[in-house]
Each structure stands twice: as C-alpha cells, then as structure tokens.
Design an enzyme around this catalytic site. Structure first.
Site, PDB file in Angstrom:
ATOM      1  N   ASN A 194       1.069  -1.309   0.276  1.00  0.00           N
ATOM      2  CA  ASN A 194      -0.377  -0.511  -0.620  1.00  0.00           C
ATOM      3  C   ASN A 194       0.852   1.805  -0.141  1.00  0.00           C
ATOM      4  OD1 ASN A 194      -1.889   1.989   0.555  1.00  0.00           O
ATOM      5  ND2 ASN A 194      -3.273   0.665   1.065  1.00  0.00           N
ATOM      6  N   ASP A 195       1.197   1.596   0.720  1.00  0.00           N
ATOM      7  CA  ASP A 195       2.021   2.861   1.280  1.00  0.00           C
ATOM      8  C   ASP A 195       3.505   2.585  -0.011  1.00  0.00           C
ATOM      9  OD1 ASP A 195       0.757   3.454   3.241  1.00  0.00           O
ATOM     10  OD2 ASP A 195       1.490   2.864   4.852  1.00  0.00           O
ATOM     11  N   VAL A 196       3.704   1.435  -0.059  1.00  0.00           N
ATOM     12  CA  VAL A 196       5.363   1.439  -0.587  1.00  0.00           C
ATOM     13  C   VAL A 196       4.984   1.945  -2.045  1.00  0.00           C
ATOM     14  CG1 VAL A 196       6.299   0.167   1.066  1.00  0.00           C
ATOM     15  CG2 VAL A 196       5.151  -0.846  -0.772  1.00  0.00           C
TER      16      VAL A 196
END
Length: 474
Positions: free
Chosen positions: A400-402
């Site tokens: 997700n965040d990456v």
C-alpha cells in the site's frame, strides 16, 4: 593459571567477533544469508562453551546448563512453529529478551558492587564508580529497549491495535530521561567501602526506564515499524556492550558492538528509505495519519483475477510488488507458481522490493526465498524503479504505502518525500487487496483510483490461484 584461562577465553571471544562479522557479511545477500546465520549460530555456541572455563564462572556450571536448556527448548519450539506472517513479532520479542538480559546483568552488577573489584583484577574501589556508571547506562538502555520491544511485539501481534497519543510526550520523555540519568549518577557514586548501593535507586532507575521505553514505542504506527525494530535492535547491542565493559567480559563487548553497529546502520538505511531523519524518528509521533489535502480523482475499478491474468500472460514484461498482504495470505508459493507459468510463456517477470515493505527489514525477501523464487528476479527499489515506465503490467499484492504516489506530490501527507516504487508509471496496474480499507499507516492510496489501475478484490492466495488457472488455460 587464572591469567592463562582469561587469555584463552579472551582469544575465543575475539575469534567469535571475527566470525560474527563474517556471518553478517554473508547475511547481506540472499544467496549466502542462510550460511551466514549458520556461522553466527556456531560462533554463539562457541562463545557460550568457552565461557565455561572463564575464571570468574567459579562453580555456577549447573545454573548455566539449566539456563541453556530452558532457552534452547523455548527457542527450538518457537522457531519451528512460528509462521512467516508472525516473524516480525518474533524478532521483536527476541530482541526484547536480549535487552532484558543486558538489564539483568546491570541489576546484578549494581546490587553487588564489591564483585567489581574481583571482575577487574588488580583494581581497587576507585575503579568502582566508573564501572557502576557504565553498568547503570547499560541497564537504562537495556530496559528502554526491553519495554519498547514488548510494545512493538504487542502492536505487530495485534494485541494493541490502538495508537495512543500523549500530549507533551516529548517533554515527559525528556523529564524521565533526566531522572534516569540522575539515578545512574547517584548509583555510581557509592561510598568507597560500600558493598551494596541503595536498592531504592536501582528500583527507581528500572521503573523510570521502563516507562520511558513504553512512551517511546506506544505512538508507533504505520510504515515506521521497520525503523523502530532496527532502532531497538541497535539499543540492545549498545546495552550489551556497556555491560561487557562494566563486567570485564570481552564476549559481551564484541557481540554488543557488532549488534549495535549493525542495528545502527540498518536504522539509518530504514530511516533513509522512509525519507526521515533519526531525530524525526525519535521525537515525532510515528506514523501519524493526517487527512490529505490532495483531492482524489477517478474511481475504483474492480476486475476479475482471470482478466488480470490474461493481460499478464500476453505482456512482455511484468513486475510483481509484494507487501504484507502477501505474508498474511501466505501466497508466496502460489506467486512462485504464477511466475514460472508466465516465464514459460516468454514473459519477463521481476520482483520489486521496497526497503520497508512488510513489518521488518528484509521481510519480503525472506518470503520470496522461502517460496524458491530465484534471487536474480528480486530487485531493490533503486535497481528497478526506472523500469516501471517500460513495463506492460504491474501486479501489486498486499502493498500500500510503498506504491502510493502522494508521497511525491502531497506535502500534507505524512509519507511525503518517502521514496516509493513507481508502479503508477506502468501501462497497467493490478492491485490484489482484501477490501477497500486504507493501508497500515491509515493513508488513502491514490494509486487505486488512477485510470491505469484495476482492483482485484479477495484473498491474495485465492486470487493468485485463480490467475494460475487462467494462465494455464491460455
């Protein structure tokens, strides 16, 4: 005779240190990491055995053997039964055990002042205050790392899901740290003829240090977890080294220095991967999720696993981006099977690993290696990021965040400036996700709403299995 034994033991500890360094070097690459771990195990076993002839051990052999048996049995059972998804929390709790050991050594040293003269052969009580100071500092750091690691373990294991924010936390932490340092100084300045320091200050030191460790770790949230685990690992090594100097044990000194140095370098690398300074990691609220000011455009576009598989089967180049969702679903073996099928059809398949993907450094590399995916297909962010723009399809599994593009554009986002994988630049992106919730950091991912992105909703293992069936039918 005792001098000769001491020399032999110190020589053995030196050999252990060299072996540790050699093992760490081998752990730096996936193809040699396994042998590196084995060598480190041999070195630790040798250091433990040679301690039996240490002149200061006296007749405590039975206690040592009992401790080794208890620890060995527990480690053997947990290491064989732990799931790959639970590996981060096991690392956290093991690190806590190491720091607790350093804290116990500090407590014994502080409560048995007279033994320092024996440990430092030929010394007198004038050498006691500096040694007590080192023991106290090691104990302070060890307790902080212990309670912090326990909080990290509870969060990773889902036992503490709520992120607690405390107003004025930095001021409280500063006050606790100053109080703990004061107690260390008071303990170090015992009367020259004292055999025991004041138990009251020893207890106060450990209570204050415990509170400090909890307050440091309790705001942890989001993608900062790998940084925090590395930081506590470095603190554990530092605590062990201090205790080694205080007790004249070169084995503790060299092992503590190696662990502390490795943990410190890893912390710096992880912080760099998050685009955060160490001061920001230490004094900010980890993983605070703020409302983004960048408006989300577009919509979520679901697609079936079979349709996504057909696109990848006819592609020339596919990049797979694994995340924690891959570990949760235990889908790594299915991903390896899918990779082999795509390669058999002439598709160039690669894996892109972000430094902080998963819940600890190297988490994704371990998963892929367990599934037998060749090392030459696995690339770090810096090695592969420029290839996304020439890629036909990207398969994001549980990450997700990456891969969140707001890290480049939205200055209000807590992940702004963090280097990300350029998945959004590919021609087509497929994201396997269990539901529509935000990632671990609680930040909405704008990648999911882009025109070139389709969502494949469902359990990662089942979805990849459906993709395998679709590719086989082509």
């Amino acid at each position: 005779m005792s001098g000769l034994l001491q020399f032999i033991v110190n020589l053995g500890y030196f050999a252990t240190a060299i072996t540790f360094i050699f093992a760490l070097k081998r752990m730096s690459h996936p193809s040699t990491a396994r042998s590196g771990i084995v060598w480190a195990g041999y070195a630790m076993a040798f250091a433990t055995l040679i301690t039996f002839i240490h002149p200061d051990v006296h007749s405590n052999y039975l206690l040592i053997i009992i401790a080794i048996l208890i620890g060995g049995i527990i480690a053997n059972i947990t290491a064989k039964s732990v799931k790959m998804t639970d590996m981060p929390q096991m690392i956290a709790i093991y690190n806590g055990v190491g720091s607790a050991s350093a804290a116990c050594i500090a407590a014994i040293t502080l409560l048995r002042t007279g033994t320092l003269v024996e440990l430092h052969s030929g010394a007198d009580f004038r050498s006691v205050p500096p040694m007590l100071l080192l023991a106290g500092i090691g104990g302070l750091i060890g307790v902080i790392s212990f309670t912090g690691s326990i909080i990290a373990w509870m969060k990773l294991d889902g036992r503490m899901n709520k992120t607690v924010r405390i107003k004025g936390r930095n001021l409280i932490n500063a006050g606790l740290l100053m109080a703990a340092i004061l107690f260390v100084i008071m303990l170090a300045n015992v009367a020259p003829d004292a055999t025991h320091p004041d138990y009251f200050y020893v207890v106060l030191l450990f209570v204050v240090a415990s509170a400090l460790g909890i307050l440091i770790a309790i705001p942890i949230g989001g993608a900062d977890m790998p940084v925090v685990i590395s930081l506590f690992n470095a603190l554990t090594g530092l605590a062990v080294a201090f205790e080694g100097i205080a007790t004249n044990n070169y084995g503790l000194v060299v092992s503590g220095m190696v662990v502390g140095a490795a943990g410190s370098l890893l912390t710096i690398l992880m912080a760099k991967a998050m685009n955060r300074s160490l001061s920001n990691v230490l004094f900010s609220n980890f993983g605070d999720a703020q409302a983004s000011t960048e408006e989300i455009t577009g919509s979520l576009k679901p697609v079936g696993a079979g349709d996504a598989a057909m696109t990848m089967a006819y592609a020339q180049k596919v990049i797979i981006v694994p995340g924690y969702g891959l570990a949760v679903a235990q889908a790594q073996h299915k991903v390896a099977e899918l990779t082999k099928l795509l390669e058999d059809k002439g598709v160039d398949v690669k894996f892109a690993i972000h430094p902080v993907a998963g819940r600890m450094p190297g988490h994704m590399n371990v998963l892929l290696a367990e599934a037998g995916i060749p090392y030459d297909l696995i690339f770090d962010l810096d090695e592969i990021n420029d290839e996304f723009k020439d890629t036909d399809a990207v398969l994001v599994i549980g990450a997700n965040d990456v891969v969140n593009p707001v890290a480049r554009t939205d200055k209000s986002s807590p992940i702004y400036g963090m280097p990300i994988l350029n998945a959004d630049m590919a021609k087509q992106v497929f994201v396997i996700k269990r539901g529509q919730g935000a990632g671990f950091s609680g930040i909405e991912n704008h990648l999911f709403y882009l025109d070139n992105t389709n969502m494949v909703y469902g359990d990662a293992q089942k979805m990849v299995n459906d993709m395998i069936a679709a590719v086989k039918s082509v």
